[in-house]
Design a protein around this motif. Structure first.
Motif, PDB file in Angstrom:
ATOM      1  N   GLU A  25      16.494  10.723  -6.319  1.00  0.00           N
ATOM      2  CA  GLU A  25      16.935   9.912  -7.248  1.00  0.00           C
ATOM      3  C   GLU A  25      16.830   8.449  -6.601  1.00  0.00           C
ATOM      4  OE1 GLU A  25      19.806   7.847  -9.841  1.00  0.00           O
ATOM      5  OE2 GLU A  25      18.330   9.441  -9.947  1.00  0.00           O
TER       6      GLU A  25
ATOM      7  N   THR B  60      13.213   7.523  -7.334  1.00  0.00           N
ATOM      8  CA  THR B  60      12.760   7.133  -8.694  1.00  0.00           C
ATOM      9  C   THR B  60      13.441   6.236  -9.264  1.00  0.00           C
ATOM     10  OG1 THR B  60      12.649   9.686  -8.984  1.00  0.00           O
ATOM     11  CG2 THR B  60      13.017   8.518 -10.954  1.00  0.00           C
ATOM     12  N   LEU B  61      14.685   6.027  -8.893  1.00  0.00           N
ATOM     13  CA  LEU B  61      15.536   4.548  -9.397  1.00  0.00           C
ATOM     14  C   LEU B  61      14.744   3.441  -9.041  1.00  0.00           C
ATOM     15  CD1 LEU B  61      17.924   3.032 -10.611  1.00  0.00           C
ATOM     16  CD2 LEU B  61      19.217   3.389  -8.783  1.00  0.00           C
TER      17      LEU B  61
ATOM     18  N   LEU C 229      11.404   2.679 -10.898  1.00  0.00           N
ATOM     19  CA  LEU C 229      11.576   2.273 -12.060  1.00  0.00           C
ATOM     20  C   LEU C 229      12.357   0.905 -12.229  1.00  0.00           C
ATOM     21  CD1 LEU C 229      11.475   2.985 -15.432  1.00  0.00           C
ATOM     22  CD2 LEU C 229      13.582   4.520 -15.199  1.00  0.00           C
TER      23      LEU C 229
ATOM     24  N   THR D 162      22.210   4.672 -11.925  1.00  0.00           N
ATOM     25  CA  THR D 162      21.500   5.897 -11.659  1.00  0.00           C
ATOM     26  C   THR D 162      20.222   5.845 -12.732  1.00  0.00           C
ATOM     27  OG1 THR D 162      22.324   6.976 -13.727  1.00  0.00           O
ATOM     28  CG2 THR D 162      23.637   7.082 -11.575  1.00  0.00           C
ATOM     29  N   SER D 163      19.182   6.643 -12.259  1.00  0.00           N
ATOM     30  CA  SER D 163      17.936   6.668 -12.884  1.00  0.00           C
ATOM     31  C   SER D 163      18.187   7.005 -14.303  1.00  0.00           C
ATOM     32  CB  SER D 163      17.050   7.604 -12.218  1.00  0.00           C
ATOM     33  OG  SER D 163      17.600   8.978 -12.027  1.00  0.00           O
TER      34      SER D 163
ATOM     35  N   ARG E  83      11.164  12.913 -11.178  1.00  0.00           N
ATOM     36  CA  ARG E  83      12.264  12.943  -9.905  1.00  0.00           C
ATOM     37  C   ARG E  83      12.398  14.264  -9.350  1.00  0.00           C
ATOM     38  NH1 ARG E  83      17.071  11.527 -12.976  1.00  0.00           N
ATOM     39  NH2 ARG E  83      17.226  13.851 -13.683  1.00  0.00           N
TER      40      ARG E  83
END
Length: 551
Positions: free
Chosen positions: A14, A17-18, A21, A78-79, A113
């Protein structure tokens, strides 16, 4: 998704990934509206205020948790929430790539993710290779730091072929009836990879690709145009691109087609790319000879041949394998090749994933003597890449996964090894391509401006900026702001000295004077569902412009 309730692998996935992005959003959607407030970068995405503690520079290294402002209170971002904000801004006609609603986007980011979490779990159970170069190839668990879904093609079950999971596996071997063998150049090394019946030649295949091609293979296997010779007896090791593997007994890399979308591209060897690899190998040999004379330590990995089966375009491309030289034979004694992307992996951040293969001497040297280490790095990597473009009209696409850096016993960069001819191009008008099939010639060329954008992005934005950020992270916190300035000042001196030697050609003048550089817009190309070759660029601040000479 509440990161506090996740298992360690999912929590790190997470975070990765967050971060990726959010970096894409800051670069492509927020642009000049991003500002700093103390340790934070502040931005607005779809009308929502977001902040994240970060170090300066174009690499956007985050140093803490990202948050959003909700009801006057800062709460963790959060993502999943960020995905919704991206969808709202892009589908709502806000600034950015636009192009209507993309119903695949959220699933792609989520799949990436989940893949990172699966890779982390598999990696924990696996044994890293003893070869430090292979370890560096298999270190990129987080993938591209400026891509919204870098691991979306590595789904459940595919960890058995994933470099990040320290995979190793035997190849499948096919026999191709001799009159149906397609190929060019020298592929004799393939003949040593297994026994084959009279009247056939061996064609090694990636087992994952054979699973994907199974419906297309039934008929040629049934009528004897192909024979299945089973699995080979020797393991191969996947490198960072997933589809290219290293065969240590033969000492070569094999680049297979893989009908899987990883980042922006389905990783297939188009027929014109198969032929183009051999053609470029022939043409670039003399160029690299001259580069090595001018810049000692410059090496490359030729792709001398390809082999496939003449069974229609689908199988010609799907079964095509390109032979590439391995890196160890081109390294001087005492020099260890390391993937540049592993040298850019941060050992100091919260998303720490080690086993990068980077020699301890290199880690120690760039920590204790960062400017000397960095100057050697720029000299080895940047100068031949720039000279290839300016003097020879060749784009080498020197991004972090296309360059190996040879580190000597003292930990200093001593060699730069350029690879992967798929991204290498010839500047149109500077090479005689008459006699080549039109589609092959087209795939081998770039217009000059397009080629320069690719070089400037790959070399500086994608590559040098990430290396510089990792070097700076090792500095004493009291020197955190000073070290990046010292690094880019040193790079400016190296590059301006080279430009002066070359008579200040226009591209080098621009590199040292333009206020911005082109950064590839991966979020935009994913949102629009375009091919990677259609990716656009957004401007980012040029860290070299403040060191420009008085021109």
């Amino acid at each position: 998704m509440n990161g506090l309730l996740l298992d360690p692998h999912s929590a790190l996935a997470e975070e990765i990934t967050l971060g990726a992005l959010l970096r894409c959003c800051i670069r492509e959607l927020c642009g000049p509206r991003v500002r700093t407030a103390g340790p934070y970068l502040l931005a607005s995405i779809a009308g929502t205020r977001v902040r994240v503690p970060a170090r300066g520079g174009m690499s956007l290294r985050f140093t803490g948790r990202a948050e959003r402002l909700a009801g006057g209170v800062w709460e963790p971002l959060t993502s999943d929430t960020l995905i919704k904000l991206v969808e709202r801004q892009l589908a709502g006609g806000g600034e950015g790539p636009g192009g209507g609603f993309n119903g695949e986007f959220a699933a792609q980011v989520t799949a990436s993710r989940e893949a990172v979490a699966a890779l982390l779990a598999a990696r924990e159970r696996a044994t890293p290779p003893a070869d430090p170069w292979l370890a560096s190839e298999q270190a990129l668990v987080g993938g591209h730091p400026f891509h919204p879904s870098p691991k979306m093609g590595i789904g459940p079950g595919s960890e058995r072929y994933a470099p990040e999971a320290h995979a190793r596996f035997p190849l499948r071997l096919l026999g191709v009836r001799a009159d149906l063998v397609a190929g060019q150049g020298d592929t004799s090394v393939l003949d040593s990879m297994g026994a084959f019946p009279p009247g056939y030649l061996p064609l090694p295949a990636h087992p994952w690709q054979l699973e994907l091609l199974a419906p297309d293979l039934r008929e040629p296997l049934a009528d004897g145009r192909l024979v299945d010779l089973g699995y080979g007896s020797r393991p191969v090791f996947p490198t960072s691109s997933v589809r290219t593997v290293y065969e240590p007994v033969a000492g070569v890399c094999l680049k297979f087609s893989l009908d899987v979308r990883i980042t922006n591209c389905v990783r297939k060897n188009a027929w014109y790319e198969l032929a183009g690899a051999v053609e470029l190998t022939r043409r670039l040999g003399p160029v690299f000879d001259r580069l090595a004379e001018r810049f000692p330590g410059t090496r490359w990995l030729p792709e001398p041949g390809y082999r496939s089966a003449a069974l229609g375009t689908r199988l010609l491309e799907g079964l095509g394998v390109i032979v590439r030289s391995g890196p160890w034979p081109v390294c001087e004694p005492g020099v260890t090749p390391i993937l540049a992307a592993a040298l850019a992996a941060s050992p100091y951040g919260t998303a720490d994933v080690r086993d990068t293969g980077v020699p301890e001497a290199a880690e120690a040297r760039r920590r204790t003597d960062p400017v000397t280490w960095w100057r050697a790095y720029v000299e080895r990597v940047a100068l031949p890449a720039l000279d290839a473009f300016v003097r020879h009209g060749v784009v080498l696409e020197p991004h972090l996964q296309n360059v190996l850096v040879g580190v000597d016993a003292d930990g200093l960069p001593a060699q730069a090894i350029f690879r992967d001819l798929e991204g290498a191009k010839l500047i149109e008008g500077r090479h005689d391509l008459s006699g080549l099939p039109e589609r092959v010639a087209e795939a081998l060329t770039y217009a000059s401006d397009r080629g320069w954008n690719r070089v400037a992005y790959c070399l500086v934005v994608n590559h040098l900026a990430e290396i510089a950020a990792t070097v700076a992270e090792a500095a004493d916190p009291e020197e955190e702001r000073q070290v990046p300035r010292e690094l880019w000042a040193a790079a400016g001196k190296v590059l301006s000295g080279h430009a002066e030697d070359r008579g200040w050609p226009a591209p080098l003048r621009a590199l040292l004077s333009d206020a911005t550089l082109p950064a590839k817009a991966n979020l935009g190309v994913r949102w629009r569902r375009h091919a990677d070759r259609a990716a656009g660029y957004v401007p980012v601040a040029n860290p070299l412009s403040s060191m420009r000479p008085d021109l």
